[in-house]
Motif scaffolding. Structure first.
Motif, PDB file in Angstrom:
ATOM      1  N   SER A   1      15.993   3.844   8.121  1.00  0.00           N
ATOM      2  CA  SER A   1      14.593   4.276   8.183  1.00  0.00           C
ATOM      3  C   SER A   1      13.896   4.262   6.826  1.00  0.00           C
ATOM      4  O   SER A   1      13.199   5.202   6.452  1.00  0.00           O
ATOM      5  CB  SER A   1      14.493   5.674   8.815  1.00  0.00           C
ATOM      6  N   VAL A   2      14.091   3.183   6.084  1.00  0.00           N
ATOM      7  CA  VAL A   2      13.395   2.997   4.805  1.00  0.00           C
ATOM      8  C   VAL A   2      11.999   2.442   5.099  1.00  0.00           C
ATOM      9  O   VAL A   2      11.819   1.597   5.972  1.00  0.00           O
ATOM     10  CB  VAL A   2      14.186   2.033   3.896  1.00  0.00           C
ATOM     11  N   ASP A   3      11.000   2.926   4.364  1.00  0.00           N
ATOM     12  CA  ASP A   3       9.622   2.471   4.601  1.00  0.00           C
ATOM     13  C   ASP A   3       9.423   1.000   4.221  1.00  0.00           C
ATOM     14  O   ASP A   3       8.788   0.252   4.956  1.00  0.00           O
ATOM     15  CB  ASP A   3       8.635   3.332   3.795  1.00  0.00           C
ATOM     16  N   TYR A   4       9.966   0.624   3.055  1.00  0.00           N
ATOM     17  CA  TYR A   4       9.722  -0.724   2.546  1.00  0.00           C
ATOM     18  C   TYR A   4      10.987  -1.318   1.941  1.00  0.00           C
ATOM     19  O   TYR A   4      11.821  -0.599   1.385  1.00  0.00           O
ATOM     20  CB  TYR A   4       8.638  -0.710   1.452  1.00  0.00           C
ATOM     21  N   VAL A   5      11.093  -2.626   2.037  1.00  0.00           N
ATOM     22  CA  VAL A   5      12.118  -3.369   1.317  1.00  0.00           C
ATOM     23  C   VAL A   5      11.416  -4.447   0.505  1.00  0.00           C
ATOM     24  O   VAL A   5      10.544  -5.154   1.012  1.00  0.00           O
ATOM     25  CB  VAL A   5      13.139  -4.031   2.272  1.00  0.00           C
ATOM     26  N   ILE A   6      11.771  -4.559  -0.772  1.00  0.00           N
ATOM     27  CA  ILE A   6      11.290  -5.672  -1.594  1.00  0.00           C
ATOM     28  C   ILE A   6      12.458  -6.614  -1.819  1.00  0.00           C
ATOM     29  O   ILE A   6      13.438  -6.263  -2.492  1.00  0.00           O
ATOM     30  CB  ILE A   6      10.704  -5.190  -2.931  1.00  0.00           C
ATOM     31  N   ASP A   7      12.367  -7.788  -1.241  1.00  0.00           N
ATOM     32  CA  ASP A   7      13.456  -8.756  -1.255  1.00  0.00           C
ATOM     33  C   ASP A   7      13.399  -9.647  -2.487  1.00  0.00           C
ATOM     34  O   ASP A   7      12.395 -10.321  -2.722  1.00  0.00           O
ATOM     35  CB  ASP A   7      13.388  -9.623   0.011  1.00  0.00           C
TER      36      ASP A   7
ATOM     37  N   HIS B   1       0.845  -1.204   0.000  1.00  0.00           N
ATOM     38  CA  HIS B   1       0.000   0.000   0.000  1.00  0.00           C
ATOM     39  C   HIS B   1       0.879   1.252   0.000  1.00  0.00           C
ATOM     40  O   HIS B   1       0.666   2.195   0.768  1.00  0.00           O
ATOM     41  CB  HIS B   1      -0.949   0.001   1.206  1.00  0.00           C
ATOM     42  N   ALA B   2       1.884   1.231  -0.859  1.00  0.00           N
ATOM     43  CA  ALA B   2       2.861   2.311  -0.914  1.00  0.00           C
ATOM     44  C   ALA B   2       2.235   3.612  -1.397  1.00  0.00           C
ATOM     45  O   ALA B   2       1.292   3.611  -2.197  1.00  0.00           O
ATOM     46  CB  ALA B   2       4.009   1.914  -1.825  1.00  0.00           C
ATOM     47  N   LYS B   3       2.794   4.728  -0.898  1.00  0.00           N
ATOM     48  CA  LYS B   3       2.275   6.057  -1.234  1.00  0.00           C
ATOM     49  C   LYS B   3       3.408   6.984  -1.641  1.00  0.00           C
ATOM     50  O   LYS B   3       4.583   6.743  -1.341  1.00  0.00           O
ATOM     51  CB  LYS B   3       1.532   6.648  -0.030  1.00  0.00           C
ATOM     52  N   ALA B   4       3.034   8.066  -2.305  1.00  0.00           N
ATOM     53  CA  ALA B   4       4.000   9.078  -2.727  1.00  0.00           C
ATOM     54  C   ALA B   4       4.765   9.609  -1.517  1.00  0.00           C
ATOM     55  O   ALA B   4       4.190   9.814  -0.446  1.00  0.00           O
ATOM     56  CB  ALA B   4       3.287  10.218  -3.442  1.00  0.00           C
ATOM     57  N   GLY B   5       6.062   9.811  -1.707  1.00  0.00           N
ATOM     58  CA  GLY B   5       6.907  10.332  -0.642  1.00  0.00           C
ATOM     59  C   GLY B   5       7.558   9.251   0.201  1.00  0.00           C
ATOM     60  O   GLY B   5       8.503   9.534   0.942  1.00  0.00           O
ATOM     61  N   GLN B   6       7.052   8.019   0.119  1.00  0.00           N
ATOM     62  CA  GLN B   6       7.650   6.919   0.875  1.00  0.00           C
ATOM     63  C   GLN B   6       8.841   6.355   0.107  1.00  0.00           C
ATOM     64  O   GLN B   6       9.044   6.634  -1.067  1.00  0.00           O
ATOM     65  CB  GLN B   6       6.610   5.833   1.148  1.00  0.00           C
ATOM     66  N   SER B   7       9.633   5.527   0.804  1.00  0.00           N
ATOM     67  CA  SER B   7      10.865   5.012   0.215  1.00  0.00           C
ATOM     68  C   SER B   7      10.847   3.494   0.159  1.00  0.00           C
ATOM     69  O   SER B   7      10.263   2.828   1.011  1.00  0.00           O
ATOM     70  CB  SER B   7      12.075   5.477   1.034  1.00  0.00           C
TER      71      SER B   7
END
Length: 333
Positions: free
Chosen positions: A206-212, A141-147
């Motif tokens: 402090s990254v919002d998400y990681v895709i492994d 549920h990623a949003k603009a401005g997130q990393s």
């Protein structure tokens, strides 16, 4: 017609070429003359029985999960496609069969192939494209401005995930090999890490998400950069309790997935993160959106130069399993 079929689940399975009848589409399906089919690690998971808890097939079954081809017949309820349309698809999980001269596919799973790609290159798009789309929009549920950080993101998955994430307004960080550096930077990544020269976990926090895309050997590094409340989405580390409950699996299956993912969940929880696993599904409407991205950014997936025909299917599977393909491995018809 000829089809490459799995005769029994086995850790060293081989597919067998069989002569079977051309399938007849039902009212909601189309019949596609297959022009190209991609070979993926997913075939290994299916053939060895590793995903039987998610999808157990009646044997024998024709394998193959993504293809491109030409519509040759349509069911009476199908109005969005007509004979002669050039299409591509990730086949529905419960009715695969891309490794055959013809395949019947639910019309809701297909889309017109991108105009900038031929049949071979377009066959390499659906699985990775839908994985990126569903991963970013439905799982994270990623949003603009997130990393988001994508370790090993210089390959085929990154080709789709990076432009999609940038289009969503995200900050994107990627690690990969030196050869892919410039092409990935040209996609607009905010920072690229050559994994042989620099460690992303020493530079990011402090990254919002990681895709492994790498697996368990990278998990501790991924956890070290995630912010509290962040999410790690893996394409390969395996399902957990959340995966089962989100899909309303039975109590028995949920218990099994809870046990299988217990250690990964425990490690993620220790840093305040949430672990997700994705098993991509077919979706023609999402594939239409992916088509727009592919055409807009003129994305052309890397294709391994080895030319395989259907009777080379086991050699193609071996290359995917134990070789070092230089892009998607494709069966050409």
């Amino acid at each position: 017609m000829q089809a490459a079929q799995l005769i029994k689940y086995d850790k060293n399975f081989k597919l067998e070429l069989k002569d079977i009848s051309v399938p007849v589409p039902n009212a909601d399906e189309v019949l596609v003359k297959v022009k190209a089919a991609a070979v993926n690690p997913l075939e290994m998971l299916i053939g060895t029985g590793s995903v039987k808890l998610i999808q157990n097939y009646d044997i024998p079954v024709t394998l193959g999960n993504e293809l491109s081809g030409i519509v040759t017949a349509v069911g009476k309820n199908v109005h969005d496609f007509e004979i002669g349309d050039e299409v591509y698809a990730r086949l529905p999980l419960n009715k695969i069969g891309a490794f055959a001269e013809y395949a019947v596919i639910d019309s809701k799973a297909i889309a017109l192939k991108p105009k900038n790609l031929d049949f071979v290159t377009s066959a390499a798009v659906p699985l990775t494209g839908l994985t990126a789309y569903q991963g970013l929009t439905e799982e994270l549920h990623a949003k603009a401005g997130q990393s988001v950080m994508i370790p090993g993101g210089s390959g085929s998955f990154g080709q789709m995930a990076i432009p999609l994430a940038k289009q969503m307004g995200m900050k994107v960080f990627v690690s990969g090999n030196a050869a892919s550096r410039q092409s990935v930077i040209d996609m607009g990544v905010d920072q690229y890490f050559d994994y042989r020269k620099e460690n992303y976990w020493e530079k990011l926090k402090s990254v919002d998400y990681v895709i492994d895309t790498v697996g368990k050997k990278e998990f501790q590094h991924e956890l070290s950069i995630i912010k509290p409340g962040g999410k790690i989405l893996s394409l390969i580390m395996g399902p957990n309790k959340l995966f089962a409950t989100d899909r309303n699996f039975s109590f028995f299956k949920t218990c099994l997935f809870s046990i299988a993912g217990k250690e990964i969940d425990k490690q993620a929880k220790a840093v305040g993160a949430e672990y997700h696993f994705i098993f991509v599904r077919s979706d023609g409407e999402q594939l239409e959106e992916i088509t727009k991205i592919v055409e807009q950014h003129d994305i052309e997936p890397a294709i391994d130069p080895t030319e395989f025909k259907l009777n080379d299917i086991n050699e193609a599977l071996e290359l995917v399993k134990n070789g070092h393909p230089k892009g998607k491995v494709i069966i050409r018809f």
